[in-house]
Design an enzyme around this catalytic site. Structure first.
Site, PDB file in Angstrom:
ATOM      1  N   LYS C  12       0.862  -1.184   0.000  1.00 27.12           N
ATOM      2  CA  LYS C  12       0.000   0.000   0.000  1.00 27.12           C
ATOM      3  C   LYS C  12       0.899   1.234   0.000  1.00 27.12           C
ATOM      4  O   LYS C  12       1.758   1.387   0.856  1.00 27.12           O
ATOM      5  CB  LYS C  12      -0.888   0.012   1.245  1.00 27.12           C
ATOM      6  CG  LYS C  12      -1.968   1.074   1.213  1.00 27.12           C
ATOM      7  CD  LYS C  12      -2.990   0.813   0.099  1.00 27.12           C
ATOM      8  CE  LYS C  12      -4.281   0.244   0.591  1.00 27.12           C
ATOM      9  NZ  LYS C  12      -5.171  -0.205  -0.468  1.00 27.12           N
ATOM     10  N   THR C  57      -3.161  -5.289   0.745  1.00 22.91           N
ATOM     11  CA  THR C  57      -2.612  -3.946   0.914  1.00 22.91           C
ATOM     12  C   THR C  57      -3.498  -3.145   1.872  1.00 22.91           C
ATOM     13  O   THR C  57      -3.012  -2.291   2.600  1.00 22.91           O
ATOM     14  CB  THR C  57      -2.503  -3.220  -0.443  1.00 22.91           C
ATOM     15  OG1 THR C  57      -3.801  -2.931  -0.948  1.00 22.91           O
ATOM     16  CG2 THR C  57      -1.742  -4.062  -1.446  1.00 22.91           C
ATOM     17  N   ARG C 179      29.133  31.765 -12.271  1.00 19.84           N
ATOM     18  CA  ARG C 179      27.760  31.478 -12.683  1.00 19.84           C
ATOM     19  C   ARG C 179      26.919  31.218 -11.430  1.00 19.84           C
ATOM     20  O   ARG C 179      27.439  31.072 -10.329  1.00 19.84           O
ATOM     21  CB  ARG C 179      27.715  30.259 -13.608  1.00 19.84           C
ATOM     22  CG  ARG C 179      28.220  28.987 -12.961  1.00 19.84           C
ATOM     23  CD  ARG C 179      27.918  27.742 -13.819  1.00 19.84           C
ATOM     24  NE  ARG C 179      28.301  26.527 -13.090  1.00 19.84           N
ATOM     25  CZ  ARG C 179      28.055  25.300 -13.485  1.00 19.84           C
ATOM     26  NH1 ARG C 179      27.450  25.082 -14.648  1.00 19.84           N
ATOM     27  NH2 ARG C 179      28.412  24.241 -12.762  1.00 19.84           N
ATOM     28  N   GLN C 222      29.342  18.218  -9.795  1.00 23.04           N
ATOM     29  CA  GLN C 222      29.924  16.945  -9.349  1.00 23.04           C
ATOM     30  C   GLN C 222      30.858  17.144  -8.158  1.00 23.04           C
ATOM     31  O   GLN C 222      30.798  16.414  -7.169  1.00 23.04           O
ATOM     32  CB  GLN C 222      30.743  16.288 -10.480  1.00 23.04           C
ATOM     33  CG  GLN C 222      29.922  15.525 -11.495  1.00 23.04           C
ATOM     34  CD  GLN C 222      29.631  16.339 -12.750  1.00 23.04           C
ATOM     35  OE1 GLN C 222      29.443  17.567 -12.650  1.00 23.04           O
ATOM     36  NE2 GLN C 222      29.560  15.683 -13.886  1.00 23.04           N
ATOM     37  N   HIS C 250      19.216  25.354 -14.148  1.00 30.31           N
ATOM     38  CA  HIS C 250      19.976  26.368 -14.873  1.00 30.31           C
ATOM     39  C   HIS C 250      19.386  27.759 -14.705  1.00 30.31           C
ATOM     40  O   HIS C 250      18.175  27.956 -14.845  1.00 30.31           O
ATOM     41  CB  HIS C 250      20.031  26.028 -16.361  1.00 30.31           C
ATOM     42  CG  HIS C 250      20.624  24.691 -16.640  1.00 30.31           C
ATOM     43  ND1 HIS C 250      21.912  24.342 -16.290  1.00 30.31           N
ATOM     44  CD2 HIS C 250      20.102  23.576 -17.234  1.00 30.31           C
ATOM     45  CE1 HIS C 250      22.151  23.090 -16.668  1.00 30.31           C
ATOM     46  NE2 HIS C 250      21.068  22.607 -17.237  1.00 30.31           N
TER      47      HIS C 250
END
Lengths: 301, 301, 301, 301
Positions: C12, C57, C179, C222, C250
């Site tokens: 469930k 369930t 950035r 990363q 972005h």
């Protein structure tokens, strides 16, 4: 303390590539959502931040759009295989490439009983998907194709039972010989090889899943899914195994007795949450090895 | 300082009423999302908390389900009119009742080239809607019906221009004689009266909206919508006015020139945000008074 | 042709369990989304439709609510371990149980500079999660805990570079020394064992992930993720490994030069799709075996 | 048959404008979702497709980004007023301009007990909104400001009753003296004029809405909303009226009696649909005329 980089993957997700074929006045459209990812020996990018091995996700996106013109967009499996092989070649540090594509279905708009040349309406039963994993270099290169369908919403208004189940202290569910069975099906099947007429195979499997859902008298969603999967394996030798994820979209019979109204299976409330979730795999006994076929297949890994 | 209660409305939203007709082995399904609301002289409920005039939202929900059996579910307009009239009668403090219904389309699953008796698949082009406002008591009772369609996603791969527009210091958009035109259309039309064959009218208007979208050579989404609306008014005398809300689902031609690839209208990126949003009304000159027809019609009031 | 049932799981999903502690006037709230699933030897349920081994369930749902009172709801990891062990005992055909819980954070509403006793407002930075897998019977029973956080939306307006990357024919991305870096972080960490002060560990890891994101000068997402993961492993010996899934949200610098306006890192457009998607794992060298810890962990298996 | 163009509006929706102030190392961020629309005498654009009066939605988008630098982004009300006035001037055929802005809240990430200079985390209680309508030219120009908050999810675990309501044949709801009251509040208030310290007013109203929700002993959501609105009008003379839309997020007490477990207000299930939806307005008796203030305010027109 010593630590290291484990499994990793990076790429550009959800580039919405729309390809129009307009060589004749009768245009064709292929409407895709393309995601690509590379995995492998990217320790430098992570540990020191040196990006010399990293083909940017922006480049992956550019390539998807450029290939839509250069290579053309036929079956999404072919487009994914082409992209995956290319990215693996383009990034020497990568051990594997994964391409996922969804395709949204369009129908021609009917004008004067004919499909229009360049006007389309989104149709709604099911989104076609593929996840292609490509691995290895040279003679060791292997490509795995897992295709599927999602958002296939189906319902049986009878022909579904559920009883004889295990009971414990917390069981209150009544047994039933007649209920509504409904699900928003996701199916993904692994192809045994890549020598496949993809469009034909997809169309056949989709039609078969639907007709088997209709045909099978259900004693549980599990048994319905197994039957659907078995039919696919029987009629599609190109398929090695098939997996399902099926939320049980509960339709509860409404109790109208406070109003002295009888309700013999006619008025239901469609519930949102919680919902049963049934996942099952049906496999051919002599299926080929799955390798990395199921790597990062959403919901099925 | 003196304050008072202004406009108010309360009700139960999104009761998912599913009605199965199973009088013969060939079942029928009507799959609804029902919202009801009452408005009026509910000062006590707000100012002192005295609920004696308030018919609970839970009761409204119960009524929707009970009526699905007692009165049956035919055209959603009829079901909404019945519910609206009932609630206004049931709550003497109410001046008006508003019923909104969405209906989700299902198709029979094909088995052996025939539609199955009790197995269905959700189909996808457009959700049928209605908003009914009922007002007044006795001879003064008036009922307004605004029906419509939403989620009708359409696209033209050519036959769409956009040029000759107003320019200022911040204009950079190039003019074009050939672009993709796509939208997820919402249309809502006000019926002139309630003596209508609702299902036939809906089917006709939906087909006409689609075929006109295809047929019209577009110089702007505004002009396409106006043409679609004009056609509806011309062919459907039961419609007094029609309103559109149409997000311009931009498909931008991808610049492949950095890769020395030509792209003559073949590869596009489908963008999410921002998007143009075009809203327009086409009205019959001799249209009846709108009254409270557009009261609380989502997106169009 | 011979086929068989492969991997399967049922349960469930998304029971919305809200537990109020009201032993004193100062109430406590724990607001959970609980999903449970069993996997194992359920061939009969699938192949013949015989449900005798299947704990419904619906019963799983009932148990989650009953346990919220009987056992109480402390740390979600403890609640999940209790449920998982119980379900495995209750269903003899099961080989494993999987419990997933999300917890939504609430803060007390401030009244007269004090947190109110029984009024709360949802707060927004991050949803706490756990996935617990329990396997085996008797002395062989093993329990694996993977906890995490999702929807943690973070942004650096400087201190982020991206350059020196691999280039090919399809690369157009300019290199940058400044950035915006933003992501909606999902992190999941595997605990080495279950002797953990769960709430304290979660609070510490969440704070550490945030402060490391802020502290690290980024040369790529990363490298930021790796640094964040390394810090967690260094300061939290109870964690064996940590995995991240981080969409690169972005923020593109807007070109205002057509309007003769300079834009030195001040005006950005936040884009929806496509987006970079970075996934990485940081592992302790001497980590315990993962066993089935990552079974069916959404997005990380 | 004669038809004509009725109400119309067009513009660019959901430009995601992110403005960073970096004049000092301690950056500021304003994160906006900007939608603009023009309405007026645009018959040519609709009827013949002649676009000479149409300032393209693309230009509207460009302007929003350019103004973020040229004019700066302070309070969203000021930014909207500036944009609205500009667009009305730029498009002579327009009679009115409508600007809608949402602002997403960010907090500084804590590092060493201090807010970081340029790293932020999205915080979660409520999204600030404004809808500004500007109309007329020269001395006749009028500007209307409706600001608000959405997604403010609040809950009381006691201090909420519901009884004494109207009953009819379809009423089954039991009366209660103690229940959970929860909603995801949307409030929108109309300012009496534009000489307002917008940020201070917003902060004050948000805090007041929260504390009144906590403070008021509730006999119905209607009465809670009225009390919250009255408090705002009493303490904020700059506000002419305030409107609420509040889904009653039902938390149903779970019946644990089948398991012989008592449940005195401790375990609840949070339900999705259907839900009560309560809408109310509280108005100052001497409020200024609303004019076009509520034009196209989502959910409140």
């Amino acid at each position: 303390m010593a630590i290291h980089l484990g499994a990793n993957q990076y790429g550009k997700a959800e580039s919405r590539v729309v390809r129009i074929y307009r060589d004749t006045p009768r245009h064709q459209i292929r409407d895709l959502n393309v995601s690509s990812a590379l995995r492998g020996r990217f320790e430098d990018a992570h540990v020191t931040g040196d990006q010399r091995d990293v083909l940017p996700t922006d480049t992956q996106k550019n390539t998807a759009f450029a290939f839509a013109k250069e290579k053309g967009v036929g079956a999404i499996e072919d487009f994914a295989l082409t992209l995956g092989g290319h990215f693996l070649d383009a990034a020497p540090a990568a051990d594997g490439a994964r391409i996922e594509i969804e395709e949204y279905p369009w129908q021609r708009i009917t004008v004067d009983d004919t499909g229009h040349d360049h006007s389309f309406v989104r149709s709604g039963s099911g989104i076609r998907t593929t996840v292609v994993n490509v691995q290895g270099r040279g003679d060791d290169r292997k490509a795995y194709v897992v295709s599927g369908i999602s958002d296939l919403v189906v319902l049986k208004s009878t022909g579904s039972e559920f009883h004889g189940f295990l009971k414990d202290r917390y069981t209150t569910l009544p047994e039933t010989n007649d209920r509504i069975l409904a699900t928003s099906l996701v199916a993904r099947w692994r192809y045994d090889h890549t020598e496949v007429d993809w469009d034909k195979s997809y169309d056949g499997i989709k039609a078969l899943l639907l007709s088997e859902f209709a045909r099978i008298h259900s004693f549980a969603l599990q048994q319905t899914l197994y039957g659907m999967g078995a039919a696919v394996l029987e009629q599609h030798p190109e398929v090695a195994e098939i997996k399902f994820s099926a939320p049980n979209k509960h339709h509860f019979l409404v109790d109208l007795s406070p109003f002295e109204i009888d309700n013999p299976g006619e008025v239901f409330i469609a519930a949102d949450r919680p919902y049963g979730l049934i996942e099952a795999t049906v496999v051919r006994d002599d299926a080929s090895d799955a390798g990395s076929a199921w790597h990062a297949v959403p919901g099925f890994c």
